[in-house]
Design an enzyme around this catalytic site. Structure first.
Site, PDB file in Angstrom:
ATOM      1  N   SER A 144       0.873  -1.186   0.000  1.00 38.35           N
ATOM      2  CA  SER A 144       0.000   0.000   0.000  1.00 38.35           C
ATOM      3  C   SER A 144       0.899   1.222   0.000  1.00 38.35           C
ATOM      4  O   SER A 144       2.101   1.118   0.280  1.00 38.35           O
ATOM      5  CB  SER A 144      -0.836  -0.030   1.279  1.00 38.35           C
ATOM      6  OG  SER A 144      -1.308   1.244   1.628  1.00 38.35           O
ATOM      7  N   TYR A 157      -2.981  -0.830  10.078  1.00 40.84           N
ATOM      8  CA  TYR A 157      -2.889  -1.092   8.628  1.00 40.84           C
ATOM      9  C   TYR A 157      -1.534  -0.624   8.105  1.00 40.84           C
ATOM     10  O   TYR A 157      -0.856  -1.339   7.356  1.00 40.84           O
ATOM     11  CB  TYR A 157      -4.038  -0.343   7.942  1.00 40.84           C
ATOM     12  CG  TYR A 157      -4.185  -0.588   6.454  1.00 40.84           C
ATOM     13  CD1 TYR A 157      -4.977  -1.623   5.975  1.00 40.84           C
ATOM     14  CD2 TYR A 157      -3.569   0.255   5.528  1.00 40.84           C
ATOM     15  CE1 TYR A 157      -5.140  -1.827   4.606  1.00 40.84           C
ATOM     16  CE2 TYR A 157      -3.726   0.053   4.169  1.00 40.84           C
ATOM     17  CZ  TYR A 157      -4.510  -0.990   3.708  1.00 40.84           C
ATOM     18  OH  TYR A 157      -4.667  -1.179   2.357  1.00 40.84           O
TER      19      TYR A 157
HETATM   20  C1  GCO Z   1      -7.111   4.414   4.060  1.00 43.56           C
HETATM   21  C2  GCO Z   1      -7.398   3.462   2.957  1.00 43.56           C
HETATM   22  C3  GCO Z   1      -6.155   2.741   2.538  1.00 43.56           C
HETATM   23  C4  GCO Z   1      -5.697   3.241   1.228  1.00 43.56           C
HETATM   24  C5  GCO Z   1      -4.466   2.585   0.752  1.00 43.56           C
HETATM   25  C6  GCO Z   1      -3.722   3.488  -0.188  1.00 43.56           C
HETATM   26  O1  GCO Z   1      -7.878   4.456   5.000  1.00 43.56           O
HETATM   27  O2  GCO Z   1      -6.104   5.124   3.946  1.00 43.56           O
HETATM   28  O3  GCO Z   1      -8.341   2.549   3.356  1.00 43.56           O
HETATM   29  O4  GCO Z   1      -6.395   1.405   2.428  1.00 43.56           O
HETATM   30  O5  GCO Z   1      -6.674   3.044   0.248  1.00 43.56           O
HETATM   31  O6  GCO Z   1      -3.654   2.225   1.779  1.00 43.56           O
HETATM   32  O7  GCO Z   1      -2.572   2.838  -0.552  1.00 43.56           O
END
Ligand code: GCO
Length: 253
Positions: A144, A157
């Protein structure tokens, strides 16, 4: 083009009944691969499989939870019994959970780690054991923008996706000599169900369009070309990389 041809290869894409996983699986199938679709919602998984079969693709489903180690191991044992060799693994399954760090429980943190990072280790390990024996294989981990950059409210995340980048390198360190290429794709802001709340928030939508040089969100199918490249002979000496498919976002302030 034969360099990108996946005919005769079997690809397992985790979390592929919708979203980025489905777009990647579709791209691999269009390049000739047979698919093993994975998800936990068996109804949705079968419906997706039917749609792809109707489009003429060879599709099998394997419903298992990537966070359940015993289930992952059992799925690979079933592939062995059925004579299915996973030539291409895409570690795509992932979840999002948006909360300030001070409000996060340890259980919430752990769930994101298990789903987005530990799963890639566990599924990758089972796939690689067999790829090592065959001296060939392709593993594509889904990173990501947050593999590089933090954003408020998505700490677990971000940490998991940063881990994906380094797991890609760690796997390369051990498996490249066995003819396995491990690389990652780092999607930018994509039009997926997972991002629905962000897409429907005019302020966030404006921020994404302003911040992304391409001035728009990415479409899931725009990951397909990079996935096919990383799954094919075209990338046979490419190892340990994370390729950002992000409309240029990571390159600019
Ligand atoms: C957020 C998104 C991420 C992005 C992704 C971009 O909340 O930032 O859900 O998932 O879409 O990480 O690369």
């Amino acid at each position: 083009m034969t360099l990108f041809d996946l005919t005769g290869r079997t690809a397992l894409v985790t979390g592929s009944s919708r979203g980025l996983g489905l777009a990647i699986a579709t791209g691999l199938a269009e390049a000739g691969a047979s698919l093993v679709l994975n998800g936990v919602d068996t109804g949705r998984l079968e419906a997706t499989a039917e749609t792809l079969r109707a489009a003429g693709h060879s599709v099998r489903t394997a419903a298992f939870d990537v966070t359940d180690e015993a289930a992952v191991t059992a799925a690979f044992e079933a592939f062995d019994r059925d004579g299915i060799a996973i030539d291409i693994l895409v570690n795509n399954a992932g979840i999002q959970l948006r909360k300030p760090i001070v409000e996060l429980s340890t259980a919430e943190w752990q769930k994101v780690m298990d789903t987005n990072l530990t799963s890639a280790f566990v599924v990758g390990r089972e796939a690689a054991k067999r790829m090592i024996a065959r001296k060939s294989g392709k593993i594509i981990n889904i990173g990501s923008l947050t593999s590089e950059l933090a954003r408020a409210t998505v700490a677990p995340y971000t940490v998991a996706k940063g881990g994906i980048k380094m797991l890609t390198r760690a796997m390369t360190a051990e498996w490249a000599e066995h003819g396995i290429q491990v690389n990652a794709i780092g999607p930018g802001y994509m039009l997926t169900d997972m991002n629905e709340a962000l897409i429907n928030n005019p302020q966030f939508d404006g921020w994404v369009k302003g911040r992304t040089p391409a001035r728009r969100w990415g479409k899931p199918e725009e990951l397909a070309g990079t996935a096919v490249y990383l799954a094919s002979a075209a990338s046979n000496y490419v190892s340990g990389q994370i390729i950002y498919v992000d409309g240029g976002m990571i390159s600019v302030l």
